[in-house]
Design a protein around this motif. Structure first.
Motif, PDB file in Angstrom:
ATOM      1  N   PRO A  82      15.428  18.088 -20.332  1.00  0.00           N
ATOM      2  CA  PRO A  82      16.159  17.251 -19.463  1.00  0.00           C
ATOM      3  C   PRO A  82      17.518  18.041 -18.820  1.00  0.00           C
ATOM      4  CG  PRO A  82      16.644  16.858 -21.802  1.00  0.00           C
ATOM      5  CD  PRO A  82      15.477  17.835 -21.773  1.00  0.00           C
ATOM      6  N   ARG A  83      18.018  17.642 -17.769  1.00  0.00           N
ATOM      7  CA  ARG A  83      18.935  18.166 -17.308  1.00  0.00           C
ATOM      8  C   ARG A  83      20.379  17.608 -17.965  1.00  0.00           C
ATOM      9  NH1 ARG A  83      18.455  22.364 -15.808  1.00  0.00           N
ATOM     10  NH2 ARG A  83      20.279  22.401 -14.876  1.00  0.00           N
ATOM     11  N   ILE A  84      20.185  16.370 -18.455  1.00  0.00           N
ATOM     12  CA  ILE A  84      21.330  15.706 -19.019  1.00  0.00           C
ATOM     13  C   ILE A  84      20.678  15.296 -20.326  1.00  0.00           C
ATOM     14  CG2 ILE A  84      23.087  14.321 -19.317  1.00  0.00           C
ATOM     15  CD1 ILE A  84      22.882  14.230 -16.215  1.00  0.00           C
ATOM     16  N   LEU A  85      21.535  15.908 -21.513  1.00  0.00           N
ATOM     17  CA  LEU A  85      21.072  15.594 -22.999  1.00  0.00           C
ATOM     18  C   LEU A  85      22.001  14.414 -23.639  1.00  0.00           C
ATOM     19  CD1 LEU A  85      18.941  15.832 -25.342  1.00  0.00           C
ATOM     20  CD2 LEU A  85      20.414  17.666 -25.914  1.00  0.00           C
ATOM     21  N   ILE A  86      21.439  13.436 -24.166  1.00  0.00           N
ATOM     22  CA  ILE A  86      22.459  12.408 -24.863  1.00  0.00           C
ATOM     23  C   ILE A  86      22.066  12.374 -26.351  1.00  0.00           C
ATOM     24  CG2 ILE A  86      23.604  10.197 -24.920  1.00  0.00           C
ATOM     25  CD1 ILE A  86      22.683   9.853 -22.042  1.00  0.00           C
ATOM     26  N   LEU A  87      22.898  12.890 -27.084  1.00  0.00           N
ATOM     27  CA  LEU A  87      22.749  12.587 -28.608  1.00  0.00           C
ATOM     28  C   LEU A  87      23.725  11.648 -29.284  1.00  0.00           C
ATOM     29  CD1 LEU A  87      22.374  16.617 -29.577  1.00  0.00           C
ATOM     30  CD2 LEU A  87      20.482  14.607 -29.199  1.00  0.00           C
ATOM     31  N   GLN A 128      13.285   5.127 -12.971  1.00  0.00           N
ATOM     32  CA  GLN A 128      12.170   6.074 -13.492  1.00  0.00           C
ATOM     33  C   GLN A 128      12.506   7.503 -13.167  1.00  0.00           C
ATOM     34  OE1 GLN A 128      11.797   3.237 -11.741  1.00  0.00           O
ATOM     35  NE2 GLN A 128       9.966   2.351 -12.701  1.00  0.00           N
ATOM     36  N   SER A 129      13.101   7.548 -11.993  1.00  0.00           N
ATOM     37  CA  SER A 129      13.417   9.010 -11.634  1.00  0.00           C
ATOM     38  C   SER A 129      14.636   9.493 -12.179  1.00  0.00           C
ATOM     39  CB  SER A 129      13.595   9.337 -10.037  1.00  0.00           C
ATOM     40  OG  SER A 129      14.596   8.578  -9.485  1.00  0.00           O
ATOM     41  N   LEU A 130      15.493   8.494 -12.467  1.00  0.00           N
ATOM     42  CA  LEU A 130      16.879   8.919 -13.449  1.00  0.00           C
ATOM     43  C   LEU A 130      16.377   9.258 -14.700  1.00  0.00           C
ATOM     44  CD1 LEU A 130      19.939   8.682 -13.693  1.00  0.00           C
ATOM     45  CD2 LEU A 130      19.513   6.287 -14.162  1.00  0.00           C
ATOM     46  N   ARG A 131      15.571   8.357 -15.474  1.00  0.00           N
ATOM     47  CA  ARG A 131      15.481   8.795 -16.805  1.00  0.00           C
ATOM     48  C   ARG A 131      14.625  10.142 -17.119  1.00  0.00           C
ATOM     49  NH1 ARG A 131      14.841   2.348 -18.706  1.00  0.00           N
ATOM     50  NH2 ARG A 131      17.166   1.881 -18.268  1.00  0.00           N
ATOM     51  N   GLN A 132      13.726  10.477 -16.097  1.00  0.00           N
ATOM     52  CA  GLN A 132      13.185  11.451 -15.964  1.00  0.00           C
ATOM     53  C   GLN A 132      13.679  12.695 -16.312  1.00  0.00           C
ATOM     54  OE1 GLN A 132      10.278  11.779 -12.785  1.00  0.00           O
ATOM     55  NE2 GLN A 132       8.619  10.582 -14.031  1.00  0.00           N
ATOM     56  N   GLN A 133      14.963  12.830 -15.985  1.00  0.00           N
ATOM     57  CA  GLN A 133      15.700  14.158 -15.899  1.00  0.00           C
ATOM     58  C   GLN A 133      16.760  13.958 -17.026  1.00  0.00           C
ATOM     59  OE1 GLN A 133      17.010  16.396 -12.540  1.00  0.00           O
ATOM     60  NE2 GLN A 133      16.027  14.481 -10.752  1.00  0.00           N
ATOM     61  N   LEU A 134      16.764  12.944 -17.792  1.00  0.00           N
ATOM     62  CA  LEU A 134      17.533  12.701 -19.264  1.00  0.00           C
ATOM     63  C   LEU A 134      16.757  12.867 -20.262  1.00  0.00           C
ATOM     64  CD1 LEU A 134      19.490   9.642 -17.919  1.00  0.00           C
ATOM     65  CD2 LEU A 134      20.373  11.831 -17.806  1.00  0.00           C
ATOM     66  N   GLY A 135      17.081  13.384 -21.517  1.00  0.00           N
ATOM     67  CA  GLY A 135      16.743  13.045 -22.674  1.00  0.00           C
ATOM     68  C   GLY A 135      17.911  12.526 -23.590  1.00  0.00           C
ATOM     69  N   VAL A 136      17.180  11.617 -24.383  1.00  0.00           N
ATOM     70  CA  VAL A 136      18.166  10.680 -25.190  1.00  0.00           C
ATOM     71  C   VAL A 136      17.673  10.456 -26.675  1.00  0.00           C
ATOM     72  CG1 VAL A 136      19.200   8.366 -25.535  1.00  0.00           C
ATOM     73  CG2 VAL A 136      18.633   9.224 -23.162  1.00  0.00           C
ATOM     74  N   ALA A 137      18.563  10.752 -27.550  1.00  0.00           N
ATOM     75  CA  ALA A 137      18.327  10.741 -29.119  1.00  0.00           C
ATOM     76  C   ALA A 137      19.188   9.453 -29.467  1.00  0.00           C
ATOM     77  CB  ALA A 137      18.291  11.790 -30.047  1.00  0.00           C
ATOM     78  N   LEU A 138      18.653   8.205 -29.446  1.00  0.00           N
ATOM     79  CA  LEU A 138      19.477   6.986 -29.921  1.00  0.00           C
ATOM     80  C   LEU A 138      20.117   7.059 -31.456  1.00  0.00           C
ATOM     81  CD1 LEU A 138      17.136   4.089 -28.215  1.00  0.00           C
ATOM     82  CD2 LEU A 138      19.396   5.248 -27.426  1.00  0.00           C
ATOM     83  N   GLN A 176      15.427  12.111 -37.761  1.00  0.00           N
ATOM     84  CA  GLN A 176      16.414  12.279 -36.502  1.00  0.00           C
ATOM     85  C   GLN A 176      15.896  13.669 -35.993  1.00  0.00           C
ATOM     86  OE1 GLN A 176      20.112  12.125 -38.481  1.00  0.00           O
ATOM     87  NE2 GLN A 176      20.619  10.076 -37.393  1.00  0.00           N
ATOM     88  N   ARG A 177      15.451  14.548 -36.500  1.00  0.00           N
ATOM     89  CA  ARG A 177      15.225  15.712 -35.973  1.00  0.00           C
ATOM     90  C   ARG A 177      13.915  15.754 -35.201  1.00  0.00           C
ATOM     91  NH1 ARG A 177      15.452  19.661 -41.233  1.00  0.00           N
ATOM     92  NH2 ARG A 177      15.699  17.746 -42.288  1.00  0.00           N
ATOM     93  N   ILE A 178      13.258  14.727 -35.584  1.00  0.00           N
ATOM     94  CA  ILE A 178      11.924  14.784 -34.664  1.00  0.00           C
ATOM     95  C   ILE A 178      12.417  13.597 -33.323  1.00  0.00           C
ATOM     96  CG2 ILE A 178       9.667  13.589 -34.474  1.00  0.00           C
ATOM     97  CD1 ILE A 178       9.156  15.138 -36.768  1.00  0.00           C
ATOM     98  N   ALA A 179      13.097  12.894 -33.551  1.00  0.00           N
ATOM     99  CA  ALA A 179      13.662  12.502 -32.318  1.00  0.00           C
ATOM    100  C   ALA A 179      14.414  13.184 -31.443  1.00  0.00           C
ATOM    101  CB  ALA A 179      14.705  11.133 -32.664  1.00  0.00           C
ATOM    102  N   ILE A 180      15.195  14.174 -31.929  1.00  0.00           N
ATOM    103  CA  ILE A 180      15.952  15.045 -31.344  1.00  0.00           C
ATOM    104  C   ILE A 180      14.905  16.188 -30.399  1.00  0.00           C
ATOM    105  CG2 ILE A 180      17.464  17.289 -31.259  1.00  0.00           C
ATOM    106  CD1 ILE A 180      19.034  15.868 -33.501  1.00  0.00           C
ATOM    107  N   ALA A 181      13.822  16.474 -31.137  1.00  0.00           N
ATOM    108  CA  ALA A 181      12.806  17.379 -30.583  1.00  0.00           C
ATOM    109  C   ALA A 181      12.023  16.669 -29.445  1.00  0.00           C
ATOM    110  CB  ALA A 181      11.578  17.620 -31.779  1.00  0.00           C
ATOM    111  N   ARG A 182      12.183  15.250 -29.525  1.00  0.00           N
ATOM    112  CA  ARG A 182      11.515  14.444 -28.682  1.00  0.00           C
ATOM    113  C   ARG A 182      12.121  14.532 -27.224  1.00  0.00           C
ATOM    114  NH1 ARG A 182      10.374   8.252 -30.602  1.00  0.00           N
ATOM    115  NH2 ARG A 182      12.717   8.436 -30.467  1.00  0.00           N
ATOM    116  N   ALA A 183      13.497  14.439 -27.684  1.00  0.00           N
ATOM    117  CA  ALA A 183      14.412  14.443 -26.335  1.00  0.00           C
ATOM    118  C   ALA A 183      14.550  15.798 -25.648  1.00  0.00           C
ATOM    119  CB  ALA A 183      15.764  13.924 -26.683  1.00  0.00           C
ATOM    120  N   LEU A 184      14.320  16.813 -26.546  1.00  0.00           N
ATOM    121  CA  LEU A 184      14.469  18.163 -25.953  1.00  0.00           C
ATOM    122  C   LEU A 184      13.364  18.275 -25.080  1.00  0.00           C
ATOM    123  CD1 LEU A 184      16.050  19.968 -28.990  1.00  0.00           C
ATOM    124  CD2 LEU A 184      17.168  19.435 -26.647  1.00  0.00           C
TER     125      LEU A 184
END
Lengths: 601, 607
Positions: free
Chosen positions: A512-517, A427-437, A500-508
């Motif tokens: 996050p400290r680390i973003l994964i696209l 939980q704490s890990l994913r809180q600092q990450l943003g992901v767009a699958l 896709q753009r909504i998903a990116i907005a969601r991740a942003l």
């Protein structure tokens, strides 16, 4: 009749697997909290059966004492008794139904709950195993099947054998010799039910397979309608369908004909038994060894046995179906979540974003001899945009999936700021990450709710800021309802690029400290993609961004490009560096953008 | 629902989705009962002789079913007379034996009859689907269409195979039973009848109440299931954003609602059984009591009592099933209505009466002032005019949604133009037979669709009468042969659903082989965006080049190599052709194409 065009697993096929014989028993703990109601229900069944078994005896009384002794008051009395018994048994049945329904409804709800919660703890590897359709069947059809068995067991299914047993005992007590004539009935019936059921199941199984085939033809014609029309294959397809339909028809008829032997045969047995009773009982009554009332009682007992006997066939069916269902439910409940917090896992402190892959290897399953990732070493510093390029199957998605612990490496480790990701809570890990699958999934609801999914209490300004960065704000404002526009099943249909753009907005949004696209702009045109990249760079100025792509055009502007081929890093560098130094990179570049590209414009 | 008396006539199938307590009966209401029933009846007409036999068997069944208890009663009255008893017993056994034969015979015939009827219904449905336009298929998610059709035919199946005969049998049993009772003993019959109206009333009354409650339940179940399905489909997103807890919370709310409503519904539904049970006991009591009284007055015999007790069962059974039958038949008619709706759909663009078959063509294609929109008021193509020489390659480029796919749809006459015309070799394509037009076109689409058959059969789809060698030759030309030979069973490898056991690149190559086999004169290609490994990518490019040689080709292009090699490049933006020329000419213009090219292939921000 087999369901035509039924899609999904065949719920009621019996499993020949022997270790499943104790499967349903393992679900008994769900009934345990409702012990009291269940026992009450069963007690009531016993009472009801007992009362109903007195009816033939009462009729006997009317005949032997009322009629034979010309005592009309006994007739009247006994009739009232019968009415009373009927009324009492009806009331008791209401009670029994009440408890049975209550138990069953609760058990079903609790089964559903347990399954749902289990699935919420599933990791990606678990989800790879069970598709949505399979999960849905278990939560609906399978739970219902078990609930049905439970309901029937607390009512009719216990009543039937008790009635049978009770009738036999009473017949035995009434007249031993006559009763022994009937003893043949039970084994004859059981044997018939057994023979027909065991021979019928495979036939239905065969019919079900033909049904699946028929379904497939229909499905293919719906999905591939363009191909069928383009190649002008309508007649060919019609012939295919007709053949499949005929096969199905023949198998179904065969199976149905076998099963339709059951009821008439059982009827025949009971009827012959009644004839036997009268034939053998008659002389006994005449000879004074039996009363006429007793003879009539015998006939009534047999009549009362008709329904329970028929029920035997149904019971076998329901039980078998429930066995199959419980097996499937236990499959889910027994699955250990692929990713779990380890003992002593701590909270991940606020990280800067230095991601390191140390000799990381990975494969999806144990038996796979070809690893997806092979000894990958890579470091990404905070503030960097690292692009990962490679063809399908090169392992690029798998690589970034290791960072949020969607999967765990089979060798080596992934660290953030030096901390192994397995040492902290998920939980704490994913809180600092943003992901767009890679495959964009949005939920039904407003656009606003979708963007702030990761942080449901986010302010509107934050939502808009994220949308602007993802270049989504403009098209959202084009909708009449703007951010309140409903998307999903009943809402507006967005194009691939818009989703896709909504998903990116969601991740942003979650900053996050680390973003994964992960191939997150594949449906977006090049111009917009460039704008997104620039905005993301500004958003993630101090954090780390990973971009996974197949198109060279997407990665041109990254701080570092990592080229993966078959699970290994074959080149690392900037675009100009790689063009000069890596033949693999050059090959990819040229196949996509053509040689001499640099010469144009 | 409540009482589950086994079906008398046909064997029960364990696979049938039962209307159990959890979901309740299928609650559909047809709109035009009469016309739908009549239409369904037309499917029964060819089976008239079998149905005649069926009806006779139903009558025989009923008669035997009534005779049995009567003989039993007689037997009981004749126990003092052994020869008479023997006679009656033998007669009874004969009746029982005949009853077995007629019951089984009935099921035997009905099974075949009804399955044949369903078969022809399915065939008509499928046959008509083949005639429908693309617009019909595009309009709804085909998963929905499919589940609609399967559920509907299932409902019809149940009604025809079981309920119809049960209904007839029950009605006849009721009538015959009543007639026999009155013939036997007027007073006892009247006594039994007192309870009958109560039974009918309670079934009907409770039935309406039950349906109402189940409607509510089904709505809640739909919500629960809908949310569950969505959550599972999006489960990875839920995990990624750590929203499992809120998912569970939302679920528990729906789950509790279903629990409460479900209990309520089940209880209401199951009230019927004890109610009927008590009424049945009352009836037996009446028969026994009144019967006893009549025997004492010499107006009846003990055997009569026994017979009447049996008849009571005969009467109540149909009544108990009334509710179920009503629902099933309603659902069947509603389903039939929807099936007929599909069959009544207008078929796609019908060939004009004088439509000609297209013989050998050169391949010159002209679009002349074409206008088109899928939905009124939203034009997708505006005044499109172009001309392609025979054998030329025309590349279509432009942003997504600009209208390129639409042009393909129009050329293949999946849709027809609203204004303007499309001409091949000078002839308007609307004057040609669709089938012959499409046979001369070769189409390779972005989303390759393959069938779950062998590789060879999939290739042969391009030309059904091709020999195996010809198929292999086509595969070789398409650069597909190498990878096919490496498959576990080579050309005979079975493809799984949608060809998903092959990679995307391999599927493209197969699609090209399929198109090659058809020897088209005009080629239409929609290039997949490259999600393919480099080697396969090169193979595909080579195969396509080979395929396009000498054929007029329209390519929705994504590869720079394709565009550069095209004879003509058309830039389509918002439904119009805004620029045209060769790649070099367009670059020189420094217009829209130039910007697109620079931003996509050069990596700098468009100015």
């Amino acid at each position: 009749m087999p369901r035509l065009f039924a899609s999904g697993p065949t719920t009621a096929l019996p499993h020949r697997d022997q270790k499943r014989t104790h499967t349903m028993r393992r679900l008994l703990p769900f009934v345990k909290p409702h012990r009291r109601d269940s026992i009450l229900a069963l007690l009531l069944v016993v009472l009801i059966t007992a009362i109903e078994l007195t009816i033939p005896g009462l009729v006997q009384r009317i005949i032997d004492f009322g009629i034979a002794e010309r005592n009309i008051s006994i007739v009247r009395q006994t009739t009232l008794l019968m009415l009373g018994a009927g009324l009492v048994s009806a009331l008791l049945t209401v009670g029994n139904t009440f408890f049975a329904v209550r138990v069953t409804s609760h058990v079903s709800a609790e089964l559903r709950s347990a399954l749902f919660r289990k699935i919420q703890s599933f990791s990606f590897s678990n989800l790879d195993q069970f598709h949505t359709g399979a999960l849905m069947v278990r939560l609906t059809s399978d739970v219902n099947q078990l609930g049905f068995l439970l309901l029937m067991s607390l009512r009719v299914f216990t009543r039937a054998p008790l009635r049978l047993l009770g009738s036999f005992v009473l017949m035995f007590l009434t007249n031993r010799q006559l009763a022994s004539v009937i003893f043949l009935l039970l084994p004859a019936t059981t044997a018939t039910v057994f023979l027909i059921t065991t021979r019928g199941w495979p036939l239905f199984g065969q019919a079900q397979r033909r049904l699946d085939r028929l379904n497939t033809v229909l499905q293919e014609n719906l999905a591939g309608v363009r191909v069928v029309k383009a190649f002008v294959r309508a007649n060919h397809e019609k012939a295919r369908f007709e053949a499949a339909s005929t096969d199905f028809m023949q198998d179904t008829v065969q199976a149905m004909r076998l099963f339709s032997l059951l009821v008439p045969t059982l009827y025949l047995f009971v009827n012959c038994a009644m004839a036997a009773v009268v034939w053998f009982g008659g002389p006994r009554v005449v000879g004074g060894r039996m009363t006429e009332g007793q003879l009539v009682a015998f006939v009534n007992y047999l009549l009362a046995m008709q329904f329970p006997l028929f029920l035997l066939g149904t019971m076998a069916t329901v039980y078998s179906a429930a066995q199959a269902s419980s097996g499937r439910i236990l499959e889910i409940l027994d699955t250990a979540p692929g990713i779990q917090n380890q003992h002593g896992a701590r909270t991940l402190p606020h990280v800067k974003g230095r991601v390191a892959f140390e000799d990381v290897s990975f494969s999806y399953s144990q038996q796979s001899d070809v690893p997806v990732l092979n000894g990958v070493n890579l470091i990404a510093e905070p503030g960097e945009t690292v692009a990962i390029l490679g063809a399908t199957g090169s392992g690029k998605s798998s690589l970034v999936h290791l960072i949020p612990r969607f999967y765990d490496p089979t060798a080596g480790r992934v660290t953030i700021d030096g901390i192994d990701v397995r040492d902290v809570t998920v939980q704490s890990l994913r809180q600092q990450l943003g992901v767009a699958l890679q495959h964009t999934v949005l939920l039904s609801g407003t656009i606003r709710d979708n963007i702030r999914y990761g942080q449901p209490d986010a302010e509107d300004e934050q939502v808009v800021a994220a949308a602007k960065a993802a270049q989504a704000h403009d098209f959202v404002m084009d909708f009449p309802a703007e951010y309140d526009t409903e998307i999903g099943q009943r809402g507006v249909r967005l194009s691939g690029g818009q989703r896709q753009r909504i998903a990116i907005a969601r991740a942003l949004l979650v900053k996050p400290r680390i973003l994964i696209l992960d191939d997150a702009t594949s449906s977006v045109d090049a111009e917009t993609e460039a704008k997104i990249e620039a905005a993301v760079q500004r958003w993630m100025v101090s954090g780390t961004t990973f971009i996974v792509a197949q198109r060279v055009s997407t990665v041109l502007r990254a701080d570092r490009i990592v080229v993966l081929e078959r699970g290994s890093v074959v080149a690392v560098g900037t675009h100009p560096q790689l063009l000069a130094s890596s033949s693999v990179y050059r090959e990819i570049y040229e196949s996509q953008l053509g040689s001499g590209g640099a010469a144009d414009g | 629902m409540a009482s589950r008396t086994p079906s008398l006539q046909t064997g029960r199938n364990p696979f049938r989705r039962r209307p159990d307590h959890a979901q309740g009966p299928m609650l559909e209401k047809p709109r035009y009962i009469r016309s739908t029933a009549l239409r369904l009846g037309t499917y029964l007409r060819p089976e008239a002789p079998a149905l005649l036999v069926t009806s006779s068997l139903v009558l025989l069944n009923t008669a035997l079913g009534v005779a049995g208890p009567y003989l039993l009663g007689l037997g009981i009255d004749q126990i003092a007379d052994p020869p008479k008893l023997l006679q009656l017993t033998l007669l009874a056994l004969t009746v029982y034996g005949l009853h077995w034969v007629s019951q089984y015979g009935l099921s035997y015939i009905v099974a075949a009859v009804m399955q044949r009827v369903l078969h022809s219904l399915r065939r008509d449905l499928f046959g008509h689907l083949q005639l429908l336009s693309l617009r019909f298929f595009d309009r709804q998610p085909h998963g929905q269409l499919m589940s609609r059709l399967t559920n509907d035919i299932d409902a019809i199946n149940q009604a025809l195979s079981q309920n119809l005969v049960e209904l007839a049998s029950s009605a006849l049993s009721l009538a015959a039973g009543l007639a026999a009772m009155f013939a036997l003993n007027r007073w006892l019959a009247l006594g039994s009848l007192t309870v009958l109206p109560l039974m009918v009333l309670s079934t009907v009354g409770l039935g309406a109440r039950t349906r109402k409650v189940y409607r509510e339940l089904q709505a809640q179940l739909a919500t629960l299931n809908g949310r569950m399905e969505e959550t599972f489909s999006a489960q990875r997103v839920v995990q990624a954003f750590g929203q499992a807890a809120s998912s569970i919370e939302a679920f528990e709310q729906d789950n509790s609602a279903v629990l409460v409503t479900g209990m309520h519904a089940s209880l209401v539904a199951m009230l019927l059984q004890p109610l009927m049970s008590v009424l049945q006991h009352v009836e037996v009591a009446v028969v026994a009591g009144l019967g006893g009284y009549l025997v004492l007055r010499g107006l009846a015999s003990i055997g009569t009592i026994v017979t009447f007790i049996s008849y009571v069962r005969l009467l109540t059974r149909p009544l108990r099933q009334l509710g179920n039958l009503y629902n099933s038949l309603q659902a069947a008619l509603a389903g039939a209505e929807r099936v007929f709706e599909v069959i009544d759909q207008e078929p796609e663009l019908v060939d004009a009466p004088q439509a000609v078959s297209l013989q050998d063509i050169e391949g010159q294609v002209v679009f002349d002032g074409v206008n088109f929109s899928y939905l009124p008021g939203l034009p997708v193509l505006k005044d499109v005019t172009l001309s392609a020489e025979a054998g030329a390659t025309v590349a279509l480029v432009g942003p997504t949604g600009a209208g390129k796919t639409t042009m393909v749809n129009l050329l293949t006459r999946f849709y027809d133009v609203h204004d303007g015309a499309i001409r091949i070799d000078g002839r308007d394509i609307r004057s040609l037979q669709k089938a012959s037009l499409r046979q001369r076109l070769g189409i390779v689409l972005q989303d390759t669709f393959l069938f779950s058959a062998s590789v060879l059969e999939n290739i042969r789809y391009g030309r059904l009468d091709a020999t195996d060698d010809e198929c292999i030759e086509a595969a070789t030309l398409a650069n597909a042969d190498p990878f096919i030979r490496r498959l576990p069973e080579g050309y005979h490898t079975q493809l799984s659903e949608r060809g998903s056991n092959l990679s995307q690149g391999q599927r493209q190559l197969l699609a090209i082989a399929r198109a090659v086999l058809g020897s088209p004169s005009i080629l239409i290609l929609d290039e997949a965006t490259s999600s393919v490994d480099t080697r396969t990518e090169l193979r595909i490019q080579q195969a396509l080049l080979r395929l396009m040689e000498g054929r007029t080709s329209f390519v929705i292009a994504h590869r720079l190599s394709t565009i550069r090699n095209a004879d003509q490049v058309l830039v389509i933006h918002e439904g119009r052709i805004i620029e045209r020329g060769t790649h070099a000419q367009l670059l020189a213009q420094r217009g829209f194409y130039y910007n697109l090219y620079m931003s996509q292939f050069k990596g700098t921000n468009a100015s």
